[in-house]
Motif scaffolding. Structure first.
Motif, PDB file in Angstrom:
ATOM      1  N   TYR A 121       1.078   3.671   3.329  1.00  0.00           N
ATOM      2  CA  TYR A 121       0.971   3.954   1.894  1.00  0.00           C
ATOM      3  C   TYR A 121      -0.451   4.357   1.527  1.00  0.00           C
ATOM      4  CZ  TYR A 121       1.377   3.418  -3.167  1.00  0.00           C
ATOM      5  OH  TYR A 121       1.376   3.646  -4.533  1.00  0.00           O
TER       6      TYR A 121
ATOM      7  N   ILE B 161      -1.393  -0.624  -1.364  1.00  0.00           N
ATOM      8  CA  ILE B 161       0.021  -0.717  -1.706  1.00  0.00           C
ATOM      9  C   ILE B 161       0.281  -1.538  -2.974  1.00  0.00           C
ATOM     10  CG2 ILE B 161       0.583  -2.797  -0.396  1.00  0.00           C
ATOM     11  CD1 ILE B 161       3.113  -1.283   0.611  1.00  0.00           C
TER      12      ILE B 161
ATOM     13  N   ILE C 250       7.666   2.336  -0.674  1.00  0.00           N
ATOM     14  CA  ILE C 250       7.523   3.515   0.186  1.00  0.00           C
ATOM     15  C   ILE C 250       8.604   4.557  -0.115  1.00  0.00           C
ATOM     16  CG2 ILE C 250       8.964   2.941   2.177  1.00  0.00           C
ATOM     17  CD1 ILE C 250       5.286   4.102   2.343  1.00  0.00           C
TER      18      ILE C 250
END
Length: 423
Positions: free
Chosen positions: A63, A71, A383
């Motif tokens: 990420y 993240i 994600i």
């Protein structure tokens, strides 16, 4: 060749931080004890649990490589509930887990250096030294220390394993047979704790992402996805291999030796060093001692950095949003505040709750088990969420892998709670 190796080592960063946090009590105590009690019987579970957890561990640094942000920004994009869930779980467990890893580190140091300082006071000294490194050195110094510690740990562990393999095992191991029964409560609880903390709590996925962002900030350049994934795989695969090495060491040295492994991690670590020395000779004492101590120093440092750093990032995300600003404010004071809170809470446990450490670790274990599938699900949603463009979203294979893994983690979590509190 040396120049190439040095360049590879220079490019590694967050992956080694991940390894430093992961290789700790789960490896030195749990993996070695698994070998000592059951021989090589549980070896297959190490790659298995790594396969199950792989997608979610990967999503953290991935990420950051895609977006340039950690993240936790993705957590906030899902809704405040995701960010507050992570913060709540962190606040509940940070002092408990920090006290557990620091007390093992202190116990090993006392054993190796032969000091008679009370364990809780030694733990406070270790904690304050680690906090000083982080308070003044911050990420850049921690990054350099981790490269030294992890390299030392890897070399000494492999050396110890090869030395034992060349020397051979004792005869008692030829007649002993591993016994493990899923229906046996003690066996089931051991396996649950062994797998639940292997290679680390699910929180480490967030830690890795935050360290990756901090590494980009420190270097002044953003790592691409290929570089980030190479760094991640070095740490992830390396910790899995080290876990199997520690289990093999326990199986080869302790299994069938007649020595009963202590249920207390602090005592067991001392037993481990003594048995290595008895098996290999006095020359092995510094080798095993350095490997064991390096293991726990790395965990103490990285955990102590991760809790305040991720809470710091969480607060900044909420603060910048409230102020309507995209610009990141100076986080030094917020980080140091959370670092001080973590240190103070851990010292309080050392001074007043040492007799209840077992119950406190149980509480942290329960929270870790319950939170693992929840954080895994959040990582999966992030994600696949709106902050990731279509071309960078996981493939169908990875999505299927992730969903099956989430089902496994939820099932495992429910099973653990059932055998712990219901059965």
């Amino acid at each position: 060749m040396f120049t190439k190796f040095n360049q590879i080592l220079k490019n590694l960063g967050p992956g080694l931080m991940y390894a430093g946090a992961a290789v700790g009590v789960s490896h030195l105590v749990s993996a070695t004890k698994a070998g000592a009690v059951y021989g090589f019987l549980l070896l297959i579970f190490i790659p298995l649990i790594h396969i199950i957890k792989y997608p979610f561990y990967k999503f953290g640094p991935q990420y950051t490589a895609i977006t340039g942000k950690n993240i936790l920004h993705g957590y906030r994009a899902l809704g405040k509930w995701a960010l507050f869930t992570y913060m709540g779980m962190t606040i509940i467990t940070m002092c408990l887990i920090q006290s557990a890893v620091t007390i093992v580190t202190a116990s090993l140091a006392l054993k190796i250096f032969g000091s008679s300082i009370p364990t809780n006071y030694a733990a406070i000294i270790v904690l304050l030294i680690a906090a000083s490194v982080l308070f003044f050195g911050k990420y850049s110094l921690l990054d350099k220390l981790m490269k030294i510690v992890i390299l030392t740990l890897t070399v000494t562990t492999i050396f110890a394993l090869l030395a034992i393999l060349f020397k051979g095992t004792n005869d008692a191991q030829e007649v002993a047979a591993p016994v493990f029964q899923f229906g046996n409560l003690s066996d089931a609880l051991f396996l649950a704790a062994f797998l639940g903390w292997m290679p680390a709590p699910m929180d480490i996925t967030v830690w890795h992402s935050v360290w990756a962002e901090e590494a980009d900030r420190s270097s002044g350049k953003k790592a691409n996805v290929k570089q980030a994934m190479f760094d991640f795989k070095i740490g992830f695969i390396g910790t899995a291999c080290l876990a199997m090495c520690f289990l093999a060491l326990g199986a080869l040295v302790m299994y069938g030796s007649g020595e009963t492994p202590s249920p207390k991690g602090t005592v067991f670590a001392g037993q481990l060093i003594e048995l290595y020395t008895d098996s290999l000779g006095s020359w092995a004492y510094p080798v095993i001692g350095v490997a064991a101590l390096a293991t726990m120093i790395s965990t103490t440092l990285t955990c102590l950095d991760a809790y305040p750093r991720t809470l710091d990032e969480s607060v900044l995300i909420l603060k910048n949003e409230k102020e309507g600003s995209e610009r990141k404010v100076d986080s030094k004071n917020i980080y140091r505040l959370f670092l001080s809170i973590t240190v103070a809470g851990t010292i309080i446990i050392f001074l007043f709750f040492m007799k209840n450490m077992g119950q406190l670790v149980t509480l942290a274990t329960v929270v870790a088990f319950v939170s693992a599938p929840i954080l895994a699900l959040i990582n999966y949603l992030v994600i696949n969420g709106k902050t990731i463009d279509a071309e960078n979203k996981p493939s169908k294979l990875m999505k299927t892998w992730s969903i099956l893994s989430i089902i496994c983690l939820f099932t495992f979590s429910i099973w653990y709670v059932w055998i712990r509190f219901v059965k």
